[in-house]
Design an enzyme around this catalytic site. Structure first.
Site, PDB file in Angstrom:
ATOM      1  CD1 TRP A  89      27.082 -46.469 -15.291  1.00 31.16           C
ATOM      2  CD2 TRP A  89      25.982 -44.531 -15.254  1.00 31.16           C
ATOM      3  NE1 TRP A  89      26.620 -46.277 -14.003  1.00 31.16           N
ATOM      4  CE2 TRP A  89      25.942 -45.096 -13.961  1.00 31.16           C
ATOM      5  CE3 TRP A  89      25.357 -43.302 -15.462  1.00 31.16           C
ATOM      6  CZ2 TRP A  89      25.308 -44.480 -12.890  1.00 31.16           C
ATOM      7  CZ3 TRP A  89      24.716 -42.689 -14.391  1.00 31.16           C
ATOM      8  CH2 TRP A  89      24.693 -43.272 -13.124  1.00 31.16           C
ATOM      9  CG  ASN A 120      31.139 -29.879  -0.076  1.00 29.49           C
ATOM     10  OD1 ASN A 120      31.380 -31.042  -0.388  1.00 29.49           O
ATOM     11  ND2 ASN A 120      29.958 -29.495   0.399  1.00 29.49           N
TER      12      ASN A 120
HETATM   13  C1  FAD Z   1      32.160 -35.804  -5.132  1.00 28.96           C
HETATM   14  C2  FAD Z   1      32.824 -35.454  -3.830  1.00 28.96           C
HETATM   15  C3  FAD Z   1      34.094 -35.933  -3.566  1.00 28.96           C
HETATM   16  C4  FAD Z   1      34.741 -35.635  -2.352  1.00 28.96           C
HETATM   17  N1  FAD Z   1      35.997 -36.131  -2.098  1.00 28.96           N
HETATM   18  C5  FAD Z   1      36.605 -35.882  -0.912  1.00 28.96           C
HETATM   19  C6  FAD Z   1      37.892 -36.400  -0.611  1.00 28.96           C
HETATM   20  O1  FAD Z   1      38.493 -37.140  -1.385  1.00 28.96           O
HETATM   21  N2  FAD Z   1      38.462 -36.057   0.585  1.00 28.96           N
HETATM   22  C7  FAD Z   1      37.819 -35.260   1.489  1.00 28.96           C
HETATM   23  O2  FAD Z   1      38.382 -34.976   2.558  1.00 28.96           O
HETATM   24  N3  FAD Z   1      36.583 -34.777   1.239  1.00 28.96           N
HETATM   25  C8  FAD Z   1      35.958 -35.060   0.075  1.00 28.96           C
HETATM   26  N4  FAD Z   1      34.712 -34.539  -0.165  1.00 28.96           N
HETATM   27  C9  FAD Z   1      34.022 -33.790   0.900  1.00 28.96           C
HETATM   28  C10 FAD Z   1      34.232 -32.266   0.889  1.00 28.96           C
HETATM   29  O3  FAD Z   1      33.995 -31.747  -0.387  1.00 28.96           O
HETATM   30  C11 FAD Z   1      35.617 -31.846   1.346  1.00 28.96           C
HETATM   31  O4  FAD Z   1      35.937 -32.489   2.561  1.00 28.96           O
HETATM   32  C12 FAD Z   1      35.679 -30.334   1.591  1.00 28.96           C
HETATM   33  O5  FAD Z   1      35.379 -29.641   0.402  1.00 28.96           O
HETATM   34  C13 FAD Z   1      37.067 -29.960   2.077  1.00 28.96           C
HETATM   35  O6  FAD Z   1      37.154 -28.587   2.274  1.00 28.96           O
HETATM   36  P1  FAD Z   1      37.345 -27.968   3.731  1.00 28.96           P
HETATM   37  O7  FAD Z   1      38.458 -28.645   4.405  1.00 28.96           O
HETATM   38  O8  FAD Z   1      37.420 -26.495   3.558  1.00 28.96           O
HETATM   39  O9  FAD Z   1      35.986 -28.402   4.417  1.00 28.96           O
HETATM   40  P2  FAD Z   1      35.156 -27.775   5.626  1.00 28.96           P
HETATM   41  O10 FAD Z   1      33.864 -27.301   5.047  1.00 28.96           O
HETATM   42  O11 FAD Z   1      35.929 -26.807   6.421  1.00 28.96           O
HETATM   43  O12 FAD Z   1      34.825 -29.067   6.503  1.00 28.96           O
HETATM   44  C14 FAD Z   1      35.700 -29.527   7.552  1.00 28.96           C
HETATM   45  C15 FAD Z   1      36.119 -30.947   7.312  1.00 28.96           C
HETATM   46  O13 FAD Z   1      35.006 -31.821   7.375  1.00 28.96           O
HETATM   47  C16 FAD Z   1      35.200 -32.906   6.464  1.00 28.96           C
HETATM   48  N5  FAD Z   1      34.125 -32.871   5.473  1.00 28.96           N
HETATM   49  C17 FAD Z   1      33.488 -31.786   5.006  1.00 28.96           C
HETATM   50  N6  FAD Z   1      32.511 -32.149   4.148  1.00 28.96           N
HETATM   51  C18 FAD Z   1      32.541 -33.486   4.073  1.00 28.96           C
HETATM   52  C19 FAD Z   1      31.786 -34.457   3.359  1.00 28.96           C
HETATM   53  N7  FAD Z   1      30.774 -34.117   2.557  1.00 28.96           N
HETATM   54  N8  FAD Z   1      32.110 -35.754   3.502  1.00 28.96           N
HETATM   55  C20 FAD Z   1      33.114 -36.135   4.316  1.00 28.96           C
HETATM   56  N9  FAD Z   1      33.866 -35.272   5.021  1.00 28.96           N
HETATM   57  C21 FAD Z   1      33.583 -33.962   4.905  1.00 28.96           C
HETATM   58  C22 FAD Z   1      36.548 -32.686   5.788  1.00 28.96           C
HETATM   59  O14 FAD Z   1      37.523 -33.428   6.487  1.00 28.96           O
HETATM   60  C23 FAD Z   1      36.760 -31.199   5.955  1.00 28.96           C
HETATM   61  O15 FAD Z   1      38.108 -30.803   5.935  1.00 28.96           O
HETATM   62  C24 FAD Z   1      34.062 -34.843  -1.389  1.00 28.96           C
HETATM   63  C25 FAD Z   1      32.769 -34.361  -1.672  1.00 28.96           C
HETATM   64  C26 FAD Z   1      32.171 -34.665  -2.876  1.00 28.96           C
HETATM   65  C27 FAD Z   1      30.787 -34.128  -3.143  1.00 28.96           C
END
Ligand code: FAD
Length: 473
Positions: A312, A347
């Protein structure tokens, strides 16, 4: 000596569907024990974990609120201001001098948390008490979803298939809120009381009923269109429950039970909104399962070992531009400014911003992982690490390394009218049409930086970086 059932709350800050709380109260009904809920804030360890100030505030506000909610059940919540995990065994030793302890906890899977629990278990046992763990952070406990050969799944789709078979077999059930107890006021040793936070999370409600209402409203009104709306940051198309799932104000089981109720016809239908949302909740479990099976991930090692050798560039001024939302790529800058301003990021934007850091700026994904953690209200080690390793193509079932997001076409596709960009990047608020996605040379974007890199060139360099390590793998 009086028996005391201690409900040591950590990331399960709720009174409904709480296995630990329900088991401790049921046990008390049988044995005549008193019940005490306990929370210990550890700001020094939080800092070590890069926990965002806004998440720390949410925790503090939620604990205070839960104190009132549990008071209606006649369960006192002793909320202690501690400093680090090292101090926690002393709290139990002191309680153990006055009571015969039975400590109920929900298991946690990160390394320091496991070490902390082992030390506390020892302290409790030394005082002749018991330490009882509940594997309830996931609906399917880590390690319980395996291939026919008994291995852990490394790829999401077969994991999900198997997870769903188990769900059908066992169904979803939630613990009821315990009934109010009839117990005398407890005489407890003195501990420093939990301090208030900085109120930075004030926009996020913390009352359990209010959070449950948000979850129910999402399942009733929005989940049906989730598959269409979830990728567009200008639309409120996702649940925004992540902060609450991370600290356990609501459980995944509660979400799925409600989903099955509100979308009874469609939750099993491939690619329906309900099914896609369920998949996201399964991704959450997948990353926790992977974390427990591969503890090197907790030490920030890449899942694909050969990618540890990627050279990197780690240019500090490019990293600063990314952190501040000043890269000259509008969708990336809008995303980073949303994170800095609100403590949350959509997300789709997390994927775009993470890909940009790694594959356009050639900065180690761990720098981004750490920065996200230090800002996110929903910071969760497994999901954050999983998301970063996915975007960086270093993880299990990650994006292939040659699939490199073009930030301008992502912007055109997922913020087609530029509404989201205009909201977070005021320098561009007057731009219309395609210029909002690539404002350079337009002349009406004063104060907005020139692009810090050329995407086409950066892409070639990324392919070369990965080719180098893949060749030797
Ligand atoms: C680089 C990166 C970092 C992230 N860091 C986190 C973090 O620190 N904490 C976190 O909770 N999520 C993280 N996510 C996953 C995801 O982006 C978020 O959970 C989501 O945007 C939360 O919004 P929401 O509650 O409206 O999700 P919704 O779309 O409503 O989804 C419902 C629930 O599903 C779970 N979820 C959804 N997508 C993912 C995913 N890809 N991986 C794991 N769980 C998921 C979350 O608990 C979320 O609240 C990350 C994704 C990326 C790409």
């Amino acid at each position: 000596m009086q028996q005391l059932n201690v409900v040591w709350l950590r990331n399960d800050l709720r009174s409904f569907d709480n296995a630990v709380l329900s088991s401790a109260t049921e046990d008390a009904a049988r044995t005549g024990a008193a019940v005490l809920a306990l929370y210990i804030a550890t700001p020094d360890t939080w800092q070590l974990h890069d926990m965002a100030a806004i998440k720390q505030d949410l925790l503090r506000r939620r604990v205070k609120q839960l104190q009132q909610e549990l008071a209606t059940l006649n369960i006192p919540l002793l909320a202690i201001e501690g400093s680090s995990y090292q101090q926690i065994p002393v709290v139990f030793t002191r309680l153990g001098q006055h009571f015969l302890l039975k400590v109920f906890v929900q298991s946690e899977y990160e390394l320091r948390e496991q070490q902390r629990d082992n030390l506390v278990e020892h302290a409790v046992q030394v005082s002749n008490g018991q330490f009882i763990r509940f594997d309830t952070q996931c609906i399917m406990p880590p390690g319980s979803v395996r291939t026919q050969q008994g291995d852990i799944y490394k790829v999401f789709t077969p994991f999900k298939r198997s997870w769903l078979v188990q769900l059908k077999q066992q169904g979803i059930s939630c613990y009821a809120r315990p009934k109010a107890l009839a117990q005398e006021k407890l005489q407890l040793p003195d501990f420093p009381a939990l301090k208030p936070g900085d109120n930075s999370s004030a926009a996020w409600p913390v009352a359990e009923q209010e959070v449950l209402q948000l979850m129910r409203a999402f399942c009733r009104e929005k989940v049906h269109d989730y598959q269409n709306s979830r990728d567009f940051p200008a639309i409120e198309g996702t649940s925004k429950l992540s902060a609450y799932l991370a600290i356990g104000v609501v459980s995944a089981a509660q979400c799925i039970a409600r989903l099955q109720l509100e979308a009874a016809d469609s939750w099993q239908q491939d690619k329906s909104g309900a099914e896609v949302w369920l998949s996201e909740l399964i991704w959450r479990e997948f990353y926790k399962h992977i974390l427990l099976a591969y503890p090197d991930l907790i030490k920030h090692q890449p899942f694909q070992a050969e990618t540890a050798a990627i050279r990197w560039s780690n240019n500090p001024s490019l990293f600063k531009a990314w952190c501040e939302g000043m890269t000259g790529y509008p969708i990336v800058d809008a995303a980073m400014r949303q994170l800095n301003k609100t403590g949350w990021m959509h997300n789709r934007l997390r994927m775009i911003a993470a890909s940009f850091l790694v594959k356009d700026l050639h900065i180690d994904w761990r720098w981004g992982e750490r920065y996200f953690m230090s800002k996110l209200i929903d910071g969760d080690f497994a999901a954050n690490n999983g998301g970063w390793q996915w975007a960086a193509s270093t993880g299990t079932d990650a994006a292939p390394y040659f699939r490199i997001f073009n930030p301008v076409s992502q912007s055109e596709k997922f913020d087609p009218k530029g509404d989201f960009i205009r909201f977070y990047v005021p320098e561009l608020s007057k731009l219309q049409g395609k210029a909002i996605h690539w404002p350079h040379g337009v002349g009406t974007a004063s104060g907005y930086p020139a692009p810090v890199v050329d995407h086409a060139e950066a892409r070639k360099h990324t392919l070369a970086l990965f080719a180098e390590v893949k060749k030797t793998a």
